[in-house]
Motif scaffolding. Structure first.
Motif, PDB file in Angstrom:
ATOM      1  N   ALA A 108      -6.850  -8.039   5.354  1.00 59.99           N
ATOM      2  CA  ALA A 108      -7.056  -9.268   6.117  1.00 59.99           C
ATOM      3  C   ALA A 108      -6.321 -10.444   5.469  1.00 59.99           C
ATOM      4  O   ALA A 108      -5.700 -11.256   6.161  1.00 59.99           O
ATOM      5  N   ALA A 109      -6.362 -10.542   4.141  1.00 59.94           N
ATOM      6  CA  ALA A 109      -5.656 -11.618   3.434  1.00 59.94           C
ATOM      7  C   ALA A 109      -4.157 -11.508   3.660  1.00 59.94           C
ATOM      8  O   ALA A 109      -3.478 -12.510   3.929  1.00 59.94           O
ATOM      9  N   LEU A 110      -3.635 -10.302   3.572  1.00 61.53           N
ATOM     10  CA  LEU A 110      -2.203 -10.088   3.823  1.00 61.53           C
ATOM     11  C   LEU A 110      -1.837 -10.468   5.254  1.00 61.53           C
ATOM     12  O   LEU A 110      -0.809 -11.115   5.499  1.00 61.53           O
ATOM     13  N   LEU A 111      -2.688 -10.099   6.203  1.00 60.16           N
ATOM     14  CA  LEU A 111      -2.424 -10.447   7.602  1.00 60.16           C
ATOM     15  C   LEU A 111      -2.462 -11.954   7.825  1.00 60.16           C
ATOM     16  O   LEU A 111      -1.675 -12.485   8.619  1.00 60.16           O
ATOM     17  N   LEU A 125     -10.611 -14.788   0.973  1.00 59.32           N
ATOM     18  CA  LEU A 125     -10.738 -13.327   0.965  1.00 59.32           C
ATOM     19  C   LEU A 125     -10.472 -12.750  -0.424  1.00 59.32           C
ATOM     20  O   LEU A 125     -11.155 -11.821  -0.863  1.00 59.32           O
ATOM     21  N   ILE A 126      -9.519 -13.310  -1.124  1.00 56.09           N
ATOM     22  CA  ILE A 126      -9.222 -12.850  -2.483  1.00 56.09           C
ATOM     23  C   ILE A 126     -10.378 -13.168  -3.429  1.00 56.09           C
ATOM     24  O   ILE A 126     -10.760 -12.335  -4.271  1.00 56.09           O
ATOM     25  N   VAL A 127     -10.967 -14.355  -3.277  1.00 50.90           N
ATOM     26  CA  VAL A 127     -12.127 -14.704  -4.108  1.00 50.90           C
ATOM     27  C   VAL A 127     -13.284 -13.753  -3.809  1.00 50.90           C
ATOM     28  O   VAL A 127     -13.994 -13.318  -4.724  1.00 50.90           O
ATOM     29  N   HIS A 128     -13.460 -13.380  -2.544  1.00 59.29           N
ATOM     30  CA  HIS A 128     -14.513 -12.430  -2.202  1.00 59.29           C
ATOM     31  C   HIS A 128     -14.266 -11.077  -2.874  1.00 59.29           C
ATOM     32  O   HIS A 128     -15.196 -10.452  -3.398  1.00 59.29           O
ATOM     33  N   ILE A 129     -13.034 -10.637  -2.867  1.00 58.80           N
ATOM     34  CA  ILE A 129     -12.685  -9.377  -3.545  1.00 58.80           C
ATOM     35  C   ILE A 129     -13.032  -9.474  -5.032  1.00 58.80           C
ATOM     36  O   ILE A 129     -13.631  -8.565  -5.604  1.00 58.80           O
ATOM     37  N   LEU A 130     -12.662 -10.595  -5.660  1.00 53.01           N
ATOM     38  CA  LEU A 130     -12.942 -10.772  -7.089  1.00 53.01           C
ATOM     39  C   LEU A 130     -14.442 -10.806  -7.371  1.00 53.01           C
ATOM     40  O   LEU A 130     -14.901 -10.254  -8.380  1.00 53.01           O
ATOM     41  N   TRP A 179     -18.250 -16.757   4.695  1.00 55.44           N
ATOM     42  CA  TRP A 179     -16.977 -17.267   5.167  1.00 55.44           C
ATOM     43  C   TRP A 179     -15.945 -16.138   5.271  1.00 55.44           C
ATOM     44  O   TRP A 179     -15.196 -16.061   6.242  1.00 55.44           O
ATOM     45  N   SER A 180     -15.919 -15.262   4.307  1.00 55.78           N
ATOM     46  CA  SER A 180     -14.959 -14.152   4.357  1.00 55.78           C
ATOM     47  C   SER A 180     -15.278 -13.202   5.509  1.00 55.78           C
ATOM     48  O   SER A 180     -14.372 -12.603   6.094  1.00 55.78           O
ATOM     49  N   ALA A 181     -16.566 -13.067   5.852  1.00 54.44           N
ATOM     50  CA  ALA A 181     -16.928 -12.223   7.001  1.00 54.44           C
ATOM     51  C   ALA A 181     -16.398 -12.834   8.294  1.00 54.44           C
ATOM     52  O   ALA A 181     -15.970 -12.119   9.205  1.00 54.44           O
ATOM     53  N   GLY A 182     -16.392 -14.158   8.370  1.00 53.27           N
ATOM     54  CA  GLY A 182     -15.902 -14.832   9.572  1.00 53.27           C
ATOM     55  C   GLY A 182     -14.396 -14.806   9.739  1.00 53.27           C
ATOM     56  O   GLY A 182     -13.885 -14.889  10.862  1.00 53.27           O
ATOM     57  N   ILE A 183     -13.668 -14.700   8.638  1.00 54.54           N
ATOM     58  CA  ILE A 183     -12.200 -14.753   8.720  1.00 54.54           C
ATOM     59  C   ILE A 183     -11.547 -13.409   8.421  1.00 54.54           C
ATOM     60  O   ILE A 183     -10.338 -13.344   8.218  1.00 54.54           O
ATOM     61  N   SER A 184     -12.328 -12.355   8.430  1.00 58.16           N
ATOM     62  CA  SER A 184     -11.788 -11.037   8.070  1.00 58.16           C
ATOM     63  C   SER A 184     -11.052 -10.356   9.216  1.00 58.16           C
ATOM     64  O   SER A 184     -10.629  -9.208   9.068  1.00 58.16           O
ATOM     65  N   LEU A 185     -10.916 -11.030  10.345  1.00 56.93           N
ATOM     66  CA  LEU A 185     -10.162 -10.519  11.498  1.00 56.93           C
ATOM     67  C   LEU A 185     -10.736  -9.203  12.031  1.00 56.93           C
ATOM     68  O   LEU A 185     -10.014  -8.382  12.585  1.00 56.93           O
ATOM     69  N   GLY A 186     -12.020  -8.992  11.842  1.00 62.08           N
ATOM     70  CA  GLY A 186     -12.653  -7.775  12.330  1.00 62.08           C
ATOM     71  C   GLY A 186     -12.304  -6.530  11.541  1.00 62.08           C
ATOM     72  O   GLY A 186     -12.506  -5.410  12.004  1.00 62.08           O
TER      73      GLY A 186
END
Length: 128
Positions: A95-98, A43-48, A67-74
């Motif tokens: 989502a990364a913090l969670l 998720l952090i790499v996606h932000i970058l 991949w980040s869309a799949g793990i973003s917890l909605g």
């Protein structure tokens, strides 16, 4: 005269014998911890990549986006500010913090459930 580490004297060493239950709990906790950190890093790499305005046609950028869309917890559409950068920062950052919080809670629960008794058993053995 006797020296503290006299080789003629028997010496003692404290050895920790790790029961199987403790090894299993440590392994499970390490796996949960690693998975949650990998998810947070994706998720952090996606932000970058969004902040760096990466080429969306690039294979790596597409992989990270999917991949980040799949793990973003909605949480992809939780915050909807006008800018894509701010939207990605808020949604994927949360989502990364969670994921890091989930990892901490799960490892704590596994430890509490898997280790109800004494956590360490110490033995002394004599070295010759």
């Amino acid at each position: 005269m006797t020296y503290i580490n006299d080789p003629r004297e028997p010496q003692e060493e404290i050895v920790e014998r790790t029961p199987r239950r403790i090894r299993v709990v440590r392994t499970v906790n390490a796996l949960v911890h690693a998975v949650c950190w990998v998810f947070a890093l994706v998720l952090i790499v996606h932000i970058l990549l969004v902040f760096g305005e990466a080429n969306s046609g690039n294979g790596f950028a597409q992989l990270i986006d999917r991949w980040s869309a799949g793990i973003s917890l909605g949480l992809r559409d939780l915050f909807t500010p006008d800018g894509a950068k701010l939207r990605t920062l808020l949604n994927d950052g949360l989502a990364a913090l969670l994921w890091l919080i989930i990892g901490g809670v799960v490892t704590d629960l596994v430890s509490r459930i898997g280790l109800p008794g004494p956590k360490r058993v110490w033995y002394r053995r004599t070295l010759s």
